[in-house]
Design an enzyme around this catalytic site. Structure first.
Site, PDB file in Angstrom:
ATOM      1  N   CYS A  39       0.758  -1.316   0.110  1.00 23.28           N
ATOM      2  CA  CYS A  39       0.177  -0.020   0.036  1.00 23.28           C
ATOM      3  C   CYS A  39       0.924   1.156  -0.068  1.00 23.28           C
ATOM      4  O   CYS A  39       0.593   2.266  -0.977  1.00 23.28           O
ATOM      5  CB  CYS A  39      -0.729  -0.138   1.323  1.00 23.28           C
ATOM      6  SG  CYS A  39      -1.817   1.478   1.402  1.00 23.28           S
TER       7      CYS A  39
ATOM      8  N   CYS B   7      -1.307   1.699  -3.140  1.00 23.46           N
ATOM      9  CA  CYS B   7      -2.529   2.843  -2.795  1.00 23.46           C
ATOM     10  C   CYS B   7      -1.975   4.272  -2.771  1.00 23.46           C
ATOM     11  O   CYS B   7      -2.241   5.080  -3.566  1.00 23.46           O
ATOM     12  CB  CYS B   7      -3.104   2.459  -1.654  1.00 23.46           C
ATOM     13  SG  CYS B   7      -3.294   1.004  -1.240  1.00 23.46           S
TER      14      CYS B   7
ATOM     15  N   LYS C  29       0.205   5.522  -5.970  1.00 20.04           N
ATOM     16  CA  LYS C  29      -0.883   5.256  -7.149  1.00 20.04           C
ATOM     17  C   LYS C  29      -1.796   6.671  -7.046  1.00 20.04           C
ATOM     18  O   LYS C  29      -1.809   7.246  -7.864  1.00 20.04           O
ATOM     19  CB  LYS C  29      -1.642   4.078  -7.140  1.00 20.04           C
ATOM     20  CG  LYS C  29      -2.542   3.893  -7.971  1.00 20.04           C
ATOM     21  CD  LYS C  29      -4.083   4.713  -7.640  1.00 20.04           C
ATOM     22  CE  LYS C  29      -4.643   4.107  -6.156  1.00 20.04           C
ATOM     23  NZ  LYS C  29      -4.962   2.749  -6.278  1.00 20.04           N
TER      24      LYS C  29
ATOM     25  N   TYR D  31      -8.627  -3.257 -11.169  1.00 25.28           N
ATOM     26  CA  TYR D  31      -8.241  -2.224 -10.429  1.00 25.28           C
ATOM     27  C   TYR D  31      -7.087  -1.459 -11.248  1.00 25.28           C
ATOM     28  O   TYR D  31      -7.127  -0.442 -11.509  1.00 25.28           O
ATOM     29  CB  TYR D  31      -8.131  -2.613  -9.053  1.00 25.28           C
ATOM     30  CG  TYR D  31      -9.209  -2.593  -8.375  1.00 25.28           C
ATOM     31  CD1 TYR D  31      -9.685  -1.775  -7.371  1.00 25.28           C
ATOM     32  CD2 TYR D  31      -9.912  -3.856  -8.217  1.00 25.28           C
ATOM     33  CE1 TYR D  31     -10.728  -2.078  -6.492  1.00 25.28           C
ATOM     34  CE2 TYR D  31     -10.634  -4.080  -7.472  1.00 25.28           C
ATOM     35  CZ  TYR D  31     -11.085  -3.236  -6.480  1.00 25.28           C
ATOM     36  OH  TYR D  31     -12.340  -3.378  -5.546  1.00 25.28           O
TER      37      TYR D  31
ATOM     38  N   GLU E 110      -6.961   1.948 -13.522  1.00 23.46           N
ATOM     39  CA  GLU E 110      -6.362   3.216 -12.573  1.00 23.46           C
ATOM     40  C   GLU E 110      -4.994   3.713 -13.513  1.00 23.46           C
ATOM     41  O   GLU E 110      -4.793   4.730 -13.619  1.00 23.46           O
ATOM     42  CB  GLU E 110      -5.944   2.819 -11.093  1.00 23.46           C
ATOM     43  CG  GLU E 110      -7.167   2.655 -10.273  1.00 23.46           C
ATOM     44  CD  GLU E 110      -6.812   2.327  -9.098  1.00 23.46           C
ATOM     45  OE1 GLU E 110      -7.717   2.243  -8.087  1.00 23.46           O
ATOM     46  OE2 GLU E 110      -5.785   1.732  -8.733  1.00 23.46           O
TER      47      GLU E 110
ATOM     48  N   HIS F 157     -27.159  21.641  -1.146  1.00 24.53           N
ATOM     49  CA  HIS F 157     -27.108  22.150  -2.478  1.00 24.53           C
ATOM     50  C   HIS F 157     -26.087  23.320  -2.910  1.00 24.53           C
ATOM     51  O   HIS F 157     -26.063  24.112  -1.935  1.00 24.53           O
ATOM     52  CB  HIS F 157     -28.676  22.523  -2.894  1.00 24.53           C
ATOM     53  CG  HIS F 157     -28.804  22.957  -4.332  1.00 24.53           C
ATOM     54  ND1 HIS F 157     -28.714  22.192  -5.450  1.00 24.53           N
ATOM     55  CD2 HIS F 157     -28.764  24.467  -4.828  1.00 24.53           C
ATOM     56  CE1 HIS F 157     -28.931  22.792  -6.515  1.00 24.53           C
ATOM     57  NE2 HIS F 157     -28.932  24.226  -6.217  1.00 24.53           N
TER      58      HIS F 157
ATOM     59  N   GLU G  19     -25.907  15.604  -3.399  1.00 24.89           N
ATOM     60  CA  GLU G  19     -27.305  15.695  -3.272  1.00 24.89           C
ATOM     61  C   GLU G  19     -28.151  14.624  -4.318  1.00 24.89           C
ATOM     62  O   GLU G  19     -29.302  14.490  -3.664  1.00 24.89           O
ATOM     63  CB  GLU G  19     -27.834  17.228  -3.499  1.00 24.89           C
ATOM     64  CG  GLU G  19     -27.748  17.714  -4.919  1.00 24.89           C
ATOM     65  CD  GLU G  19     -28.110  19.119  -4.863  1.00 24.89           C
ATOM     66  OE1 GLU G  19     -29.244  19.193  -4.192  1.00 24.89           O
ATOM     67  OE2 GLU G  19     -27.583  19.667  -5.663  1.00 24.89           O
TER      68      GLU G  19
HETATM   69  P1  NDP Z   1      -7.953  -7.664 -10.689  1.00 22.12           P
HETATM   70  O1  NDP Z   1      -8.332  -8.862 -10.120  1.00 22.12           O
HETATM   71  O2  NDP Z   1      -8.794  -6.215 -10.225  1.00 22.12           O
HETATM   72  O3  NDP Z   1      -8.037  -7.711 -12.162  1.00 22.12           O
HETATM   73  C1  NDP Z   1      -7.337  -8.783 -12.823  1.00 22.12           C
HETATM   74  C2  NDP Z   1      -7.702  -8.629 -14.470  1.00 22.12           C
HETATM   75  O4  NDP Z   1      -6.637  -9.224 -15.189  1.00 22.12           O
HETATM   76  C3  NDP Z   1      -8.936  -8.715 -14.837  1.00 22.12           C
HETATM   77  O5  NDP Z   1      -9.371  -7.752 -15.859  1.00 22.12           O
HETATM   78  C4  NDP Z   1      -8.782 -10.327 -15.320  1.00 22.12           C
HETATM   79  O6  NDP Z   1      -9.924 -10.700 -16.364  1.00 22.12           O
HETATM   80  C5  NDP Z   1      -7.653 -10.300 -15.833  1.00 22.12           C
HETATM   81  N1  NDP Z   1      -6.707 -11.637 -15.790  1.00 22.12           N
HETATM   82  C6  NDP Z   1      -6.594 -12.393 -14.433  1.00 22.12           C
HETATM   83  N2  NDP Z   1      -5.893 -13.251 -14.590  1.00 22.12           N
HETATM   84  C7  NDP Z   1      -5.306 -13.329 -15.963  1.00 22.12           C
HETATM   85  C8  NDP Z   1      -4.567 -14.143 -16.691  1.00 22.12           C
HETATM   86  N3  NDP Z   1      -4.228 -15.260 -16.112  1.00 22.12           N
HETATM   87  N4  NDP Z   1      -4.259 -13.607 -17.824  1.00 22.12           N
HETATM   88  C9  NDP Z   1      -4.731 -12.653 -18.476  1.00 22.12           C
HETATM   89  N5  NDP Z   1      -5.729 -11.908 -17.755  1.00 22.12           N
HETATM   90  C10 NDP Z   1      -6.027 -12.076 -16.855  1.00 22.12           C
HETATM   91  O7  NDP Z   1      -6.298  -7.520 -10.398  1.00 22.12           O
HETATM   92  P2  NDP Z   1      -5.247  -6.103 -10.176  1.00 22.12           P
HETATM   93  O8  NDP Z   1      -4.100  -6.642 -10.576  1.00 22.12           O
HETATM   94  O9  NDP Z   1      -5.959  -5.154 -11.090  1.00 22.12           O
HETATM   95  O10 NDP Z   1      -5.345  -5.802  -8.819  1.00 22.12           O
HETATM   96  C11 NDP Z   1      -5.206  -6.807  -7.835  1.00 22.12           C
HETATM   97  C12 NDP Z   1      -5.707  -6.596  -6.487  1.00 22.12           C
HETATM   98  O11 NDP Z   1      -5.446  -5.408  -5.887  1.00 22.12           O
HETATM   99  C13 NDP Z   1      -7.603  -6.296  -6.858  1.00 22.12           C
HETATM  100  O12 NDP Z   1      -8.012  -7.320  -6.818  1.00 22.12           O
HETATM  101  C14 NDP Z   1      -7.752  -5.346  -5.602  1.00 22.12           C
HETATM  102  O13 NDP Z   1      -8.373  -6.090  -4.664  1.00 22.12           O
HETATM  103  C15 NDP Z   1      -6.130  -4.659  -5.000  1.00 22.12           C
HETATM  104  N6  NDP Z   1      -6.429  -3.158  -5.683  1.00 22.12           N
HETATM  105  C16 NDP Z   1      -7.156  -2.376  -5.152  1.00 22.12           C
HETATM  106  C17 NDP Z   1      -7.344  -1.193  -5.742  1.00 22.12           C
HETATM  107  C18 NDP Z   1      -8.176  -0.179  -4.815  1.00 22.12           C
HETATM  108  O14 NDP Z   1      -8.903  -0.555  -3.831  1.00 22.12           O
HETATM  109  N7  NDP Z   1      -8.714   0.940  -5.546  1.00 22.12           N
HETATM  110  C19 NDP Z   1      -6.151  -0.661  -6.476  1.00 22.12           C
HETATM  111  C20 NDP Z   1      -5.302  -1.388  -7.126  1.00 22.12           C
HETATM  112  C21 NDP Z   1      -5.645  -3.049  -6.589  1.00 22.12           C
HETATM  113  P3  NDP Z   1     -11.268 -10.864 -16.319  1.00 22.12           P
HETATM  114  O15 NDP Z   1     -11.515 -10.603 -14.921  1.00 22.12           O
HETATM  115  O16 NDP Z   1     -11.865  -9.936 -17.141  1.00 22.12           O
HETATM  116  O17 NDP Z   1     -11.405 -12.463 -16.553  1.00 22.12           O
END
Ligand code: NDP
Length: 448
Positions: A43, A48, A51, A178, A182, A437, A442
């Site tokens: 984080c 976080c 980012k 995510y 982002e 407002h 709102e």
């Molecule tokens: P996410 O789980 O959010 O997204 C992963 C993405 O990668 C999805 O689009 C998924 O496809 C794709 N994917 C997963 N496995 C594969 C694979 N083997 N080959 C190709 N594509 C794949 O993961 P992130 O890496 O973005 O983030 C990790 C975690 O970190 C998040 O789940 C979240 O909990 C945390 N995080 C939170 C943030 C926040 O609170 N703002 C910011 C950043 C991270 P699909 O699902 O379409 O099949």
């Protein structure tokens, strides 16, 4: 002679580990925490915090344009990646120092070394030293997962993205969760040409479809490209240092940077957990009970390494519950219901509770209220970008079971609304509240 060197040995000084260490020490435990990299974990060091600062940095691209519509004489502005990067990294170092001070002021021993589990009460440090503890807490977080394909080593992950030497001209972002959304917003705002490539045909699985569709539409209108149903075949490095990204049934995509944002896996490889009989699930996560206890009585785990909910505030709650339960004589458990979450895309989106689809499956009869509007500031700025707020209500009880929104400051607004959803308030309670407002928030009390 004490039976053990420490009451608690924590592996990993990230959000969960630091909270557990500090609170356990405050309850009187003798605590050590091992960190092989930097205090603060994902984080603070590579998640976080940096980012969010980059999101602010990128947003100035639009703010500077909009300022002209508000009468400001804004000259042509250049962007200096190195200045933003270095200021962000300096802030990360400052926060790392604050975390270190907190641990030290609570008399937690910080061990700057890699630790592995040697037995139920024993940890071995990379230096070769063995340390014993009544309890061991595994808080090692998660690590980026990279899809296997030839040349995948030419890509980077969120670990490296904060340290780039220069802003890449063409960025391919793999994944559409995510991190992908982002960083698509960040790179696009800073001036890169961005293509998001995903294996499925949607973005942000898990969020309400109407909200994630709105982000897709706005992102495309801004000029971010999306490629769906794509599988990586190989990545080739060219003589000039650029990359060619080969996918199924498509022309290869040229890029200067390939960012893998394809999920994160629990960080348990090589941790020696088998030496204490700690069971892992199929994703490599430590299996724990409701009190964060693993299959070994003296070993606990909190945060991303347990793969429950990969969010910082959840890891912090788990670390707190662990410390209060084991050392504070105040046993309690984390309530995983109604956890609000947000994606800091451009614009950001946020949600709490059930999506419309989940509510229809679970409750059957639901009422949906939406407000689709253009924020006042966007109207004057001539920015054709519409916000969408959505409320999901249980038709039988009138209780609000979900709120989902996309638009400026959506996460700031949702945090307060999440209290109402968590408290089980009804739609009537929202209607009874007088609007503030003029604000975007709102809309939440004016839904018809
Ligand atoms: P996410 O789980 O959010 O997204 C992963 C993405 O990668 C999805 O689009 C998924 O496809 C794709 N994917 C997963 N496995 C594969 C694979 N083997 N080959 C190709 N594509 C794949 O993961 P992130 O890496 O973005 O983030 C990790 C975690 O970190 C998040 O789940 C979240 O909990 C945390 N995080 C939170 C943030 C926040 O609170 N703002 C910011 C950043 C991270 P699909 O699902 O379409 O099949």
């Amino acid at each position: 002679m004490a039976e053990f060197d420490y009451d608690l040995f924590v592996i990993g000084a990230g959000s969960g580990g630091v909270r557990a260490s500090r609170v356990s020490a405050a309850h009187g435990a003798k605590v050590a925490v091992a960190e092989e990299y930097r205090v603060g974990g994902t984080c603070v060091i590579r998640g976080c915090v940096p980012k969010k600062l980059l999101v602010y940095g990128a947003h100035f691209a639009e703010d500077l344009m909009d300022a002209r519509r508000f009468g400001w004489n804004v000259p042509e502005c250049d962007f200096d990646w190195a200045a933003l990067r270095d200021n962000v990294l300096a802030e990360v170092t400052r926060i790392e120092g604050a975390y270190t001070n907190t641990l030290e002021s609570h008399k937690v021993d910080i061990v700057h070394d890699r630790a592995t589990v040697a037995g139920p009460h024993e940890v071995t440090l990379a230096s070769g030293k063995t340390v014993t503890a009544r309890y061991i807490l595994v808080a090692t977080g998660a690590w980026p997962a990279i899809p296997q394909c030839p040349g995948a080593e030419h890509g980077i992950t969120s670990n490296e993205v904060f340290h780039l030497d220069a802003l890449p001209k063409r960025v391919v972002v793999a994944g559409a969760g995510y991190i992908a959304n982002e960083f698509a917003g960040i790179f696009h705002g800073l001036g890169s040409h961005v293509t998001v490539v995903n294996r499925s045909d949607r973005i942000l699985r898990g969020y309400d479809t109407q909200i994630s569709d709105r982000l897709l539409q706005i992102s495309m209108a801004k000029g971010i490209n999306f490629v769906f149903n794509a599988t990586f075949e190989k990545i080739e490095k060219q003589a000039d240092g650029s990359l060619l990204v080969f996918m199924n049934d498509r022309e290869p995509l040229p890029a200067d940077c390939l960012l893998f944002a394809t999920g994160r896996l629990p960080n348990t490889a090589g941790l020696g957990l088998e030496n204490a009989g700690v069971e892992l699930d199929e994703s490599g996560a430590v299996k724990v009970d409701e009190d964060n206890r693993s299959s070994c009585d003296s070993i606990f785990a909190v945060g991303d390494v347990t793969n429950r909910v990969q969010l910082t505030p959840v890891a912090i709650r788990e670390g707190q519950a662990f410390a209060d339960t084991v050392f504070g004589n105040k046993p309690h458990r984390v309530d995983y219901g109604c956890i609000p979450s947000a994606v800091f895309s451009h614009p950001p989106l946020a949600g709490v509770g059930m999506t419309e689809t989940q509510a229809r499956q679970k409750l059957g009869s639901v009422k949906i209220y939406t407000s689709d509007f253009r924020a006042m500031k966007n109207v004057l700025a001539n920015r054709n970008e519409r916000a969408l707020y959505k409320m999901v209500v249980d038709a039988d009880t009138n209780r609000v079971v979900g709120i989902h929104m996309i638009g400026p400051d959506a996460p700031e607004i949702l945090q307060a609304a999440a209290i109402a959803v968590k408290a089980g308030l009804t739609k009537q309670a929202f209607d009874d509240t007088i609007a503030l407002h003029p604000s975007m928030a709102e809309e939440l009390v004016l839904l018809k």
